[in-house]
Write a protein that holds these residues in place. Structure first.
Motif, PDB file in Angstrom:
ATOM      1  N   GLN A  29     -33.908   7.829 -13.885  1.00 47.88           N
ATOM      2  CA  GLN A  29     -33.830   9.288 -13.903  1.00 47.88           C
ATOM      3  C   GLN A  29     -32.560   9.781 -13.212  1.00 47.88           C
ATOM      4  OE1 GLN A  29     -37.359  11.190 -12.396  1.00 47.88           O
ATOM      5  NE2 GLN A  29     -38.611  10.494 -14.106  1.00 47.88           N
ATOM      6  N   GLU A  58     -39.136  19.739 -13.601  1.00 53.35           N
ATOM      7  CA  GLU A  58     -40.258  18.871 -13.231  1.00 53.35           C
ATOM      8  C   GLU A  58     -40.042  17.513 -13.909  1.00 53.35           C
ATOM      9  OE1 GLU A  58     -42.857  19.734 -11.161  1.00 53.35           O
ATOM     10  OE2 GLU A  58     -41.944  21.693 -10.845  1.00 53.35           O
ATOM     11  N   SER A  60     -41.169  14.603 -13.109  1.00 55.40           N
ATOM     12  CA  SER A  60     -42.358  13.753 -13.124  1.00 55.40           C
ATOM     13  C   SER A  60     -43.501  14.558 -12.516  1.00 55.40           C
ATOM     14  CB  SER A  60     -42.122  12.477 -12.314  1.00 55.40           C
ATOM     15  OG  SER A  60     -42.020  12.778 -10.942  1.00 55.40           O
ATOM     16  N   GLN A  61     -44.681  13.958 -12.485  1.00 53.95           N
ATOM     17  CA  GLN A  61     -45.827  14.627 -11.883  1.00 53.95           C
ATOM     18  C   GLN A  61     -45.713  14.686 -10.363  1.00 53.95           C
ATOM     19  OE1 GLN A  61     -49.419  12.798 -13.260  1.00 53.95           O
ATOM     20  NE2 GLN A  61     -49.113  13.469 -15.364  1.00 53.95           N
ATOM     21  N   SER A  62     -44.789  13.899  -9.788  1.00 55.88           N
ATOM     22  CA  SER A  62     -44.709  13.835  -8.335  1.00 55.88           C
ATOM     23  C   SER A  62     -43.491  14.535  -7.733  1.00 55.88           C
ATOM     24  CB  SER A  62     -44.713  12.373  -7.875  1.00 55.88           C
ATOM     25  OG  SER A  62     -43.599  11.692  -8.407  1.00 55.88           O
ATOM     26  N   LYS A  64     -39.682  17.226  -8.363  1.00 52.09           N
ATOM     27  CA  LYS A  64     -38.828  18.087  -9.175  1.00 52.09           C
ATOM     28  C   LYS A  64     -37.378  17.890  -8.738  1.00 52.09           C
ATOM     29  CE  LYS A  64     -39.620  22.116  -6.176  1.00 52.09           C
ATOM     30  NZ  LYS A  64     -40.112  23.500  -6.140  1.00 52.09           N
ATOM     31  N   HIS A  80     -43.414  16.805  -4.583  1.00 50.39           N
ATOM     32  CA  HIS A  80     -44.372  17.913  -4.488  1.00 50.39           C
ATOM     33  C   HIS A  80     -45.222  17.859  -3.223  1.00 50.39           C
ATOM     34  CE1 HIS A  80     -43.239  19.153  -8.435  1.00 50.39           C
ATOM     35  NE2 HIS A  80     -43.806  18.132  -9.046  1.00 50.39           N
ATOM     36  N   ASP A  81     -45.494  16.665  -2.724  1.00 45.73           N
ATOM     37  CA  ASP A  81     -46.419  16.531  -1.592  1.00 45.73           C
ATOM     38  C   ASP A  81     -45.722  16.266  -0.258  1.00 45.73           C
ATOM     39  OD1 ASP A  81     -45.562  13.976  -2.134  1.00 45.73           O
ATOM     40  OD2 ASP A  81     -47.565  13.076  -2.110  1.00 45.73           O
TER      41      ASP A  81
END
Length: 123
Positions: A29, A58, A60-62, A64, A80-81
Motif C-alpha cells: 500500500q 480508508e 483498510s478496515q484498520s 486511513k 482507527h484504534d
C-alpha cells in the motif's frame, strides 16, 4: 518543533511533540501510494496540528491515509484504534533530527532494491 507541508503548500502540519518510531515502510500500500518506500514517524494525535483540507482515504478496515487533494502528496497514516498519527518524514521542512529505528513490512518490499543498512527489519 517540526513543520512540514505537501508539495503545493495547501496542507501544512507541525508538532511540538517528540516524534517516535522513525521507520521505512515497504508494504504494497505504501509503495503504491508513494511510488516507493514511505518514511514516517509518529506523535500523539493531539500533538499534531494540521492546516488545510486533508483527503482521507480508508485504505483498510484498520487505518486511513491522508493526502493533499490538489498535489497528491501522501502525508499521514492513522490507525482507527490508536491515538497516534504518523506523518511523512519526506514532507518535513528542514532537518528532522531523527534516526531510522526500523524497516517494516520487508516481506512485501519491491524486488528492485536491497535494504543495505543495519537498521532492524520486521516482516
Amino acid at each position: 518543533m517540526l513543520k512540514g507541508s505537501c508539495l503545493c503548500g495547501d496542507i501544512t502540519f507541525q508538532t511540538d511533540g517528540a516524534p517516535q518510531g522513525a521507520s521505512m515502510c515497504h508494504c504494497s500500500q505504501c509503495r503504491k501510494q508513494s511510488g516507493g518506500i514511505w518514511s514516517s514517524a509518529y506523535v500523539a494525535e493531539t500533538d499534531l496540528t494540521i492546516s488545510g483540507d486533508v483527503l482521507w482515504y480508508e485504505a483498510s478496515q484498520s487505518a486511513k491515509r491522508g493526502s493533499c487533494p490538489r498535489c497528491g502528496s501522501y502525508l499521514f497514516w492513522k490507525a482507527h484504534d490508536e491515538d497516534i498519527i504518523s506523518f511523512a518524514l519526506g514532507a518535513v521542512d528542514g532537518p528532522t533530527g531523527l534516526e531510522l529505528t526500523k524497516h517494516i513490512f520487508v516481506r512485501n518490499k519491491g524486488d528492485y532494491y536491497t535494504i543495505a543498512d543495519d537498521v532492524p527489519q520486521r516482516d
